[in-house]
Design a protein around this motif. Structure first.
Motif, PDB file in Angstrom:
ATOM      1  N   GLY A  98      33.039  56.510  39.539  1.00 48.42           N
ATOM      2  CA  GLY A  98      34.186  56.328  40.418  1.00 48.42           C
ATOM      3  C   GLY A  98      35.340  55.636  39.739  1.00 48.42           C
ATOM      4  N   TRP A  99      36.322  55.302  40.540  1.00 50.57           N
ATOM      5  CA  TRP A  99      37.533  54.631  40.073  1.00 50.57           C
ATOM      6  C   TRP A  99      37.796  53.387  40.903  1.00 50.57           C
ATOM      7  N   TYR A 100      38.123  52.330  40.206  1.00 48.80           N
ATOM      8  CA  TYR A 100      38.569  51.092  40.818  1.00 48.80           C
ATOM      9  C   TYR A 100      39.986  50.831  40.316  1.00 48.80           C
ATOM     10  N   ARG A 101      40.677  49.939  40.988  1.00 48.72           N
ATOM     11  CA  ARG A 101      42.004  49.552  40.508  1.00 48.72           C
ATOM     12  C   ARG A 101      42.229  48.070  40.730  1.00 48.72           C
ATOM     13  N   GLN A 102      43.109  47.531  39.912  1.00 46.97           N
ATOM     14  CA  GLN A 102      43.451  46.116  40.026  1.00 46.97           C
ATOM     15  C   GLN A 102      44.944  45.955  39.821  1.00 46.97           C
TER      16      GLN A 102
ATOM     17  N   GLU B 240      42.464  41.279  43.477  1.00 46.65           N
ATOM     18  CA  GLU B 240      41.122  41.563  43.002  1.00 46.65           C
ATOM     19  C   GLU B 240      40.954  43.066  42.761  1.00 46.65           C
ATOM     20  N   ARG B 241      40.009  43.366  41.897  1.00 46.84           N
ATOM     21  CA  ARG B 241      39.689  44.779  41.655  1.00 46.84           C
ATOM     22  C   ARG B 241      39.082  45.371  42.919  1.00 46.84           C
ATOM     23  N   GLU B 242      39.506  46.586  43.265  1.00 46.92           N
ATOM     24  CA  GLU B 242      39.020  47.222  44.486  1.00 46.92           C
ATOM     25  C   GLU B 242      38.597  48.655  44.210  1.00 46.92           C
ATOM     26  N   LEU B 243      37.665  49.109  45.019  1.00 47.83           N
ATOM     27  CA  LEU B 243      37.210  50.497  44.921  1.00 47.83           C
ATOM     28  C   LEU B 243      38.310  51.431  45.409  1.00 47.83           C
ATOM     29  N   VAL B 244      38.539  52.495  44.658  1.00 47.84           N
ATOM     30  CA  VAL B 244      39.462  53.547  45.081  1.00 47.84           C
ATOM     31  C   VAL B 244      38.683  54.742  45.602  1.00 47.84           C
ATOM     32  N   ALA B 245      37.760  55.232  44.795  1.00 51.66           N
ATOM     33  CA  ALA B 245      36.950  56.385  45.187  1.00 51.66           C
ATOM     34  C   ALA B 245      35.696  56.415  44.333  1.00 51.66           C
TER      35      ALA B 245
ATOM     36  N   ALA C 110      48.830  49.954  39.661  1.00 52.41           N
ATOM     37  CA  ALA C 110      47.701  49.113  39.260  1.00 52.41           C
ATOM     38  C   ALA C 110      47.141  49.634  37.939  1.00 52.41           C
ATOM     39  N   VAL C 111      46.231  48.874  37.374  1.00 46.67           N
ATOM     40  CA  VAL C 111      45.401  49.378  36.289  1.00 46.67           C
ATOM     41  C   VAL C 111      44.176  50.016  36.933  1.00 46.67           C
ATOM     42  N   TYR C 112      43.912  51.255  36.585  1.00 44.62           N
ATOM     43  CA  TYR C 112      42.797  52.000  37.144  1.00 44.62           C
ATOM     44  C   TYR C 112      41.648  52.017  36.127  1.00 44.62           C
ATOM     45  N   TYR C 113      40.447  51.684  36.609  1.00 51.47           N
ATOM     46  CA  TYR C 113      39.270  51.589  35.756  1.00 51.47           C
ATOM     47  C   TYR C 113      38.232  52.612  36.192  1.00 51.47           C
ATOM     48  N   CYS C 114      37.697  53.320  35.231  1.00 47.10           N
ATOM     49  CA  CYS C 114      36.564  54.206  35.485  1.00 47.10           C
ATOM     50  C   CYS C 114      35.292  53.371  35.525  1.00 47.10           C
ATOM     51  N   ASN C 115      34.380  53.739  36.403  1.00 48.63           N
ATOM     52  CA  ASN C 115      33.133  52.999  36.587  1.00 48.63           C
ATOM     53  C   ASN C 115      31.966  53.969  36.641  1.00 48.63           C
TER      54      ASN C 115
ATOM     55  N   GLU D 222      25.800  48.730  34.876  1.00 46.87           N
ATOM     56  CA  GLU D 222      27.114  49.190  35.310  1.00 46.87           C
ATOM     57  C   GLU D 222      28.038  49.202  34.095  1.00 46.87           C
ATOM     58  N   PHE D 223      28.839  50.251  33.994  1.00 47.00           N
ATOM     59  CA  PHE D 223      29.716  50.412  32.841  1.00 47.00           C
ATOM     60  C   PHE D 223      31.153  50.612  33.303  1.00 47.00           C
ATOM     61  N   TRP D 224      32.082  50.133  32.465  1.00 49.95           N
ATOM     62  CA  TRP D 224      33.504  50.205  32.785  1.00 49.95           C
ATOM     63  C   TRP D 224      34.289  50.819  31.635  1.00 49.95           C
ATOM     64  N   GLY D 225      35.337  51.562  31.999  1.00 52.87           N
ATOM     65  CA  GLY D 225      36.282  52.031  31.004  1.00 52.87           C
ATOM     66  C   GLY D 225      37.268  50.931  30.666  1.00 52.87           C
ATOM     67  N   GLN D 226      38.181  51.266  29.741  1.00 55.57           N
ATOM     68  CA  GLN D 226      39.110  50.252  29.263  1.00 55.57           C
ATOM     69  C   GLN D 226      40.303  50.056  30.198  1.00 55.57           C
ATOM     70  N   GLY D 227      40.485  50.980  31.134  1.00 53.16           N
ATOM     71  CA  GLY D 227      41.588  50.867  32.082  1.00 53.16           C
ATOM     72  C   GLY D 227      42.796  51.674  31.656  1.00 53.16           C
ATOM     73  N   THR D 228      43.489  52.237  32.629  1.00 51.96           N
ATOM     74  CA  THR D 228      44.715  52.985  32.361  1.00 51.96           C
ATOM     75  C   THR D 228      45.756  52.599  33.410  1.00 51.96           C
ATOM     76  N   GLN D 229      46.970  52.373  32.955  1.00 51.20           N
ATOM     77  CA  GLN D 229      48.024  51.894  33.846  1.00 51.20           C
ATOM     78  C   GLN D 229      48.617  53.049  34.635  1.00 51.20           C
ATOM     79  N   VAL D 230      48.748  52.836  35.936  1.00 51.97           N
ATOM     80  CA  VAL D 230      49.467  53.755  36.811  1.00 51.97           C
ATOM     81  C   VAL D 230      50.619  52.967  37.439  1.00 51.97           C
ATOM     82  N   THR D 231      51.830  53.432  37.231  1.00 48.23           N
ATOM     83  CA  THR D 231      53.010  52.773  37.779  1.00 48.23           C
ATOM     84  C   THR D 231      53.781  53.763  38.635  1.00 48.23           C
ATOM     85  N   VAL D 232      53.997  53.396  39.893  1.00 43.91           N
ATOM     86  CA  VAL D 232      54.749  54.241  40.815  1.00 43.91           C
ATOM     87  C   VAL D 232      56.052  53.519  41.125  1.00 43.91           C
ATOM     88  N   SER D 233      57.130  54.074  40.618  1.00 42.24           N
ATOM     89  CA  SER D 233      58.410  53.399  40.760  1.00 42.24           C
ATOM     90  C   SER D 233      59.540  54.399  40.593  1.00 42.24           C
ATOM     91  N   SER D 234      60.631  54.145  41.305  1.00 44.14           N
ATOM     92  CA  SER D 234      61.812  54.980  41.149  1.00 44.14           C
ATOM     93  C   SER D 234      62.755  54.382  40.116  1.00 44.14           C
TER      94      SER D 234
END
Length: 116
Positions: free
Chosen positions: A35-39, A44-49, A93-98, A104-116
């Motif tokens: 799944g994917w979490y984000r922070q 705090e880090r939260e579950l996305v899906a 947020a930074v999105y982390y693969c899980n 339990e294993f984690w990815g290094q994280g990837t930045q998602v920025t939503v902005s105009s």
């Protein structure tokens, strides 16, 4: 051991779309769920899906109807994708693969920025 490599992410305008992918390698046959979490900053880090081996899917209420998680399996790898539509600034947020196996294993994280 399981290794996770993420791709996707970046900068997008509100209302836009992005697709995240995470490829798992190693002992992928031991993975029960991915799944994917984000922070976001200051939060705090939260579950996305999350999707399990039997395709049971869980979404955070905040992304239901906008995000879609899917998975593909191959003999030596397992991939989980997150299609994100109708993105909002609060999705930044930074999105982390899980991956959940015996450990339990984690990815290094990837930045998602939503902005105009």
């Amino acid at each position: 051991q399981v290794q996770l490599v993420e791709s996707g992410g970046g900068l997008v305008q509100p209302g836009g779309s992005l697709r995240l992918s995470c490829v798992a390698s190693g002992r992928v046959f031991t993975i029960y769920a991915m799944g994917w979490y984000r922070q976001a900053p200051g939060k705090e880090r939260e579950l996305v899906a999350r999707i399990t081996r039997d395709d049971t899917i869980t979404y955070a209420d905040s992304v239901k109807g906008r995000f879609t998680i899917s998975r593909n399996s191959a003999p030596s790898t397992s991939t989980v994708n997150l299609q994100m539509n109708s993105l909002k600034p609060e999705d930044t947020a930074v999105y982390y693969c899980n991956a959940v196996a015996i450990d339990e294993f984690w990815g290094q994280g990837t930045q998602v920025t939503v902005s105009s």
